[in-house]
Design an enzyme around this catalytic site. Structure first.
Site, PDB file in Angstrom:
ATOM      1  N   GLU A 132       0.835  -7.563  -1.393  1.00 14.33           N
ATOM      2  CA  GLU A 132       1.170  -7.149  -2.769  1.00 14.33           C
ATOM      3  C   GLU A 132       2.253  -6.076  -2.827  1.00 14.33           C
ATOM      4  O   GLU A 132       2.944  -5.959  -3.817  1.00 14.33           O
ATOM      5  CB  GLU A 132      -0.071  -6.750  -3.576  1.00 14.33           C
ATOM      6  CG  GLU A 132      -0.873  -5.592  -3.023  1.00 14.33           C
ATOM      7  CD  GLU A 132      -2.181  -6.065  -2.399  1.00 14.33           C
ATOM      8  OE1 GLU A 132      -2.155  -7.071  -1.666  1.00 14.33           O
ATOM      9  OE2 GLU A 132      -3.211  -5.417  -2.633  1.00 14.33           O
ATOM     10  N   LEU A 133       2.410  -5.330  -1.761  1.00 18.12           N
ATOM     11  CA  LEU A 133       3.490  -4.337  -1.739  1.00 18.12           C
ATOM     12  C   LEU A 133       4.869  -5.003  -1.815  1.00 18.12           C
ATOM     13  O   LEU A 133       5.826  -4.396  -2.276  1.00 18.12           O
ATOM     14  CB  LEU A 133       3.367  -3.466  -0.478  1.00 18.12           C
ATOM     15  CG  LEU A 133       4.501  -2.542  -0.078  1.00 18.12           C
ATOM     16  CD1 LEU A 133       4.990  -1.694  -1.239  1.00 18.12           C
ATOM     17  CD2 LEU A 133       4.074  -1.629   1.031  1.00 18.12           C
TER      18      LEU A 133
END
Lengths: 217, 227
Positions: free
Chosen positions: A49-50
């Site tokens: 998700e980063l």
């Protein structure tokens, strides 16, 4: 089952949920063990998700601008792409992620999930968990069946929810449970346990249709 | 054309009581030198919008340093668990903390930057940040809206006085290129603030237009990372 064996046992069973080419997000802890149990002909694309659609393994040479969601150094996989936060969660929310696998504090018979806050004790923040559970096609909970003997699979979650009615499957060291519109169906069992023992460790009433399959090969 | 300036002059643009967006995710892609300059400037009562409250212990990095110094009165973030000090300050009431789901925070900022009246998302429904919870924009409480039979949460747009972002490379036109996962919140924040300051590792004459991630028209000031 010996305590030290539990996580690997659950991860090995969870690995069967994936097919080659699936785009998946794996939560911290146990879920990150799953790729090592995948068969040789199954390769998954990891959503980080980063900012990666296709995350790789820990690199030999650190690049401080390529990290995982824990802030540790990571790499992009062959065929992967870097993405910004809006795109990352667009992919998640838009249903492009086949499955997310994560731990839980509580799950209930409606498939409600609580795993981000214990009021008065732990307030880490939800990070990306709420979006992942609301957006991924399959939400698979991998966890130990009980917390020091106390059931974690409940009739109704008592902790604040992460996401409502999102969980599709629960995999523990005792069994595999499908979340259905009728409730929680016991579909596979670890042969070390009886259905009665699994039910006794579960607050929610389990639906049992015939003899559950063995969750061990 | 963006103004290439010193880090001290850039930091001086941020005044007491302002709302500041800060790019980065657990230190990856954060304007750390700019944050250190803010810490030295002593500016206070800031409302800070960023992904997280920083990493545990060790060297104070980025927003973490401002939080530690008590310069932040309100933190709007998605995750604070790595920095125990944030939880302590929240419990003691010395800093207000508003938690927002990560995808919703990105979209609220994007809505603020791109002229949308808000976004409708399923994220957060039935949770403590769902209907009735305070919206991080400070404009009221959240409500649910049903579209074609499906319920969504209305997340209102959010903007800031200043956005502090990070770039791997910037050019004199303000264009920015970012390597790796450092892009995270920097791209959306660049559009959602009245003044945008970019801390860049390298400043060049011109970035290939095919490689520009943040358009120069959005960026007001550039601080070379080596200054």
């Amino acid at each position: 089952m010996e305590k030290g064996m539990i996580k690997g046992f659950i991860a090995k069973r969870a690995a069967k949920e994936f097919k080659d080419g699936d785009f998946v997000n794996l939560g911290i802890g146990l879920p990150t063990m799953i790729p090592s149990y995948l068969p040789d002909d199954v390769h998954v694309i990891l959503e980080a998700e980063l900012g990666m659609a296709g995350a790789g393994t820990k690199p030999e040479i650190n690049d401080f601008n390529v990290c995982d969601a824990g802030g540790s150094s990571s790499s992009v996989a062959v065929g992967g792409a870097f993405i910004d936060s809006a795109t990352s969660f667009g992919l998640i929310r838009g249903g492009h992620v086949n499955a997310t696998v994560l731990g839980a504090l509580q799950v209930d018979e409606k498939g409600n999930l609580a795993n981000w806050i214990i009021p008065g004790k732990m307030v880490p923040g939800m990070g990306g968990a709420m979006d992942l559970c609301a957006g991924a096609k399959k939400v698979i909970v991998t966890m130990e069946h009980t917390q020091k003997g106390a059931p974690k699979i409940l009739k109704e979650c008592t902790l604040p929810l992460t996401t409502q009615t999102c969980v599709t499957k629960i995999i523990t060291e005792m069994c595999v449970i499908d979340v259905t519109p009728e409730g929680l169906e016991l579909v596979e069992i670890n042969p070390e346990f009886t259905v009665e023992q699994v039910q006794a460790a579960t607050e929610a009433t389990l639906i049992v249709k015939g003899e559950p399959k063995s969750m061990v090969d | 054309m963006a103004k290439i300036t010193s880090i001290t002059e850039a930091a001086a643009l941020i005044k007491d009581g302002m709302t500041v967006m800060v790019g980065g995710f657990l230190g990856c892609g954060g304007p750390d030198k700019l944050m250190h300059a803010l810490a030295l400037s002593g500016v206070k009562d800031l409302t800070v919008i960023c992904n997280d409250g920083g990493l545990p212990g060790g060297r104070l990095l980025g927003v973490q340093e401002l939080i530690h110094n008590g310069q932040v009165k309100h933190l709007i973030a998605t995750h604070i668990g790595m920095n125990k000090e944030v939880g302590q300050m929240m419990n003691e009431g010395t800093m207000k903390v508003t938690l927002v789901p990560q995808g919703s925070l990105a979209e609220k900022i994007r809505a603020g930057g791109y002229g949308l009246g808000g976004v409708l998302t399923p994220t957060g429904l039935g949770t403590p940040v769902g209907v009735g919870a305070e919206d991080a924009s400070g404009t009221g409480t959240k409500e649910a809206i049903t579209i074609d039979g499906k319920e969504y949460l209305l997340e209102r747009p959010i903007r800031a006085d200043v956005a502090c972002i990070y770039g791997s490379v910037a050019d004199k036109y303000g264009n920015v290129k970012i390597h790796g996962t450092a892009r995270n919140f920097n791209t959306v924040m660049a559009a959602a603030a009245d003044t945008v300051i970019c801390q860049a590792d390298e400043v060049v004459e011109m970035i290939d237009p095919d490689e520009v991630l943040i358009q120069g028209v959005l960026v007001d000031y550039i601080v070379g990372g080596k200054n």
